[in-house]
Design a protein around this motif. Structure first.
Motif, short mmCIF file in Angstrom:
data_model
loop_
_atom_site.label_atom_id
_atom_site.label_comp_id
_atom_site.label_asym_id
_atom_site.label_seq_id
_atom_site.Cartn_x
_atom_site.Cartn_y
_atom_site.Cartn_z
N LEU A 194 0.86 -1.30 -0.11
CA LEU A 194 -0.03 0.04 0.10
C LEU A 194 0.54 1.19 0.07
O LEU A 194 0.15 2.25 -0.09
CB LEU A 194 -0.79 -0.09 1.31
N LEU A 195 2.18 1.16 0.16
CA LEU A 195 2.95 2.30 0.26
C LEU A 195 3.31 3.08 -1.09
O LEU A 195 3.39 2.38 -2.12
CB LEU A 195 4.40 2.26 0.82
N ILE A 223 0.28 6.44 1.53
CA ILE A 223 -0.12 5.11 1.72
C ILE A 223 -1.55 5.25 0.90
O ILE A 223 -2.43 6.02 1.15
CB ILE A 223 -0.55 4.89 3.25
N ALA A 224 -1.73 4.24 0.31
CA ALA A 224 -3.13 4.15 -0.35
C ALA A 224 -3.80 3.13 0.57
O ALA A 224 -4.14 1.83 0.29
CB ALA A 224 -2.77 3.38 -1.90
N ASP A 225 -4.53 3.69 1.21
CA ASP A 225 -5.50 2.82 2.14
C ASP A 225 -6.85 3.79 2.70
O ASP A 225 -6.85 4.75 2.16
CB ASP A 225 -4.98 2.57 3.76
N GLU A 226 -7.85 3.11 2.96
CA GLU A 226 -8.95 3.80 3.28
C GLU A 226 -8.95 4.35 4.90
O GLU A 226 -8.65 3.49 5.69
CB GLU A 226 -10.10 2.62 3.14
N ILE A 227 -9.46 5.61 4.94
CA ILE A 227 -9.64 6.00 6.25
C ILE A 227 -10.77 6.86 6.37
O ILE A 227 -11.62 7.35 5.47
CB ILE A 227 -8.23 6.91 6.48
N PRO A 228 -11.11 7.46 7.65
CA PRO A 228 -12.39 7.96 7.73
C PRO A 228 -12.26 9.57 7.43
O PRO A 228 -11.04 9.90 7.38
CB PRO A 228 -12.87 7.77 9.12
#
Length: 370
Positions: A63-64, A269-274
């Motif tokens: 995800l980096l 970072i390619a991640d899901e966050i609120p």
């Protein structure tokens, strides 16, 4: 993850120190986070302990989207300074200087050195300026362990797009010292961390680490304005993680999650966050930060705590003379939020009692602590 160890110039025979950095991912973009430049400010170490685990998991999941560098012990010299069981990591025992002062002014010499080298492309100018910064850092005098430490830190951070220097205060709320030109990029950081004070300046005169990294870009942009575009290629902040005793897993884990979400929001970072929460406070000018000092010696009895909002004339503390029983009240000369107070409960005259972040610039505002 790759571990890099940079040996520092030994101060005495038989003693070896290294600056250790942890490198995750790779790519054109780079984020740099360090902790405990003041060796007695420990919260950031535990925060990076938890952040390291989150980033390692993201790395394992591919995800980096760039390189993330963590330096959990930014000052091994300061960390080893103890006197009669007490940590003494703010000032160098040899010189008496604050470890987060006297970093080199890299902007001024570059203004002349870059004449004739820049062009119309911001991307090309970023590359040229970073090469010039690297050369300037390599030429820094390295004739002491402290100077070798500063050179090693700057070598790691000079080509980063984001630099966060994690500190804490005596007793404090989360607050940020920011270069004003970078507020738009750092506003989400304030949201994720729940910062209750954000102090914006354009150079405090302290020559701190974050200023050494971030100032060259906005100063060069001002210098070459209308001639060559200079991007904001190194966004920097000093992050004050509450007080010295605020070191526990739950708090550190929450701060690590906040930093992780900010790194996601910034595209590292390619991640899901609120979504980022609302700001807890509006930023205020660094010149609006007022340091309240003890007018006389005495036992300190506070009437306010970090996070309290105060008005002009409000009683902040009493200084009690244990011999005469005289009580000297200390009142606020500003309106704003108390963002730190001393942990000492007996002070001599002139010692710092607390600090208030206000909206209005003051003649005596913006004083840098020793």
């Amino acid at each position: 993850m790759r571990e890099q160890r940079c040996p520092l110039l030994p101060a005495v025979h038989g003693v070896e120190r290294t600056l250790t950095s942890l490198h995750f991912g790779e790519g054109a973009r780079k984020a740099y986070l360090q902790a405990s430049l003041h060796g007695d400010e420990i919260p950031g170490m535990l925060v990076l302990h938890h952040l390291r685990q989150l980033i390692a998991k993201a790395e394992d999941s591919h995800l980096l989207r760039g390189e993330i560098v963590l330096v959990p012990v930014a000052n091994p010299i300061a960390l080893g300074q103890r006197l009669m069981h007490d940590a003494m990591g703010r000032f160098d025992f040899t010189t008496g200087l604050n470890f987060n002062r006297d970093y080199p002014d890299l902007a001024t010499p570059l203004m002349a050195a870059l004449e004739g080298q820049l062009g119309p492309s911001p991307q090309d100018n970023r590359r040229i300026i970073r090469q010039a910064l690297a050369g300037a850092i390599d030429r820094l005098p390295c004739d002491s362990d402290i100077r070798s430490l500063k050179q090693a830190q700057l070598r790691l951070a000079h080509d980063a797009d984001l630099v966060l220097d994690l500190h804490c205060d005596a007793q404090a709320i989360v607050h940020l010292y920011l270069e004003a030109p970078y507020w738009p990029q750092l506003e989400p950081l304030a949201r994720y961390l729940g910062a209750e004070a954000m102090l914006l300046g354009t150079g405090t005169g302290s020559f701190s680490f974050d200023e050494a990294c971030g100032q060259p870009w906005w100063r060069l942009a001002d210098h070459f304005e209308d001639r060559f575009p200079v991007p904001a290629a190194c966004v920097t902040a000093t992050v004050e993680l509450r007080g010295e005793q605020d070191v526990d897993h739950d708090t550190a884990r929450a701060d690590a999650i906040a930093l992780y979400r900010y790194l996601v929001q910034q595209g590292f970072i390619a991640d899901e966050i609120p979504p980022a929460p609302a700001l807890k406070a509006e930023p205020t000018p660094f010149q609006g930060a007022l340091t309240i000092k003890a007018p006389v010696a005495g036992v300190v009895a506070f009437h306010v705590a970090p996070g309290d909002r105060v008005d002009v004339g409000q009683r902040l503390a009493d200084l009690v003379d244990p011999l005469t029983a005289e009580v000297t009240p200390v009142v606020s000369a500003s309106q704003g939020v108390v963002y730190m107070r001393t942990s000492s409960r007996y002070l001599p005259p002139g010692a710092e009692l607390c600090k208030i972040a206000g909206k209005t610039p003051l003649d005596q505002g913006g004083q840098v602590s020793a």
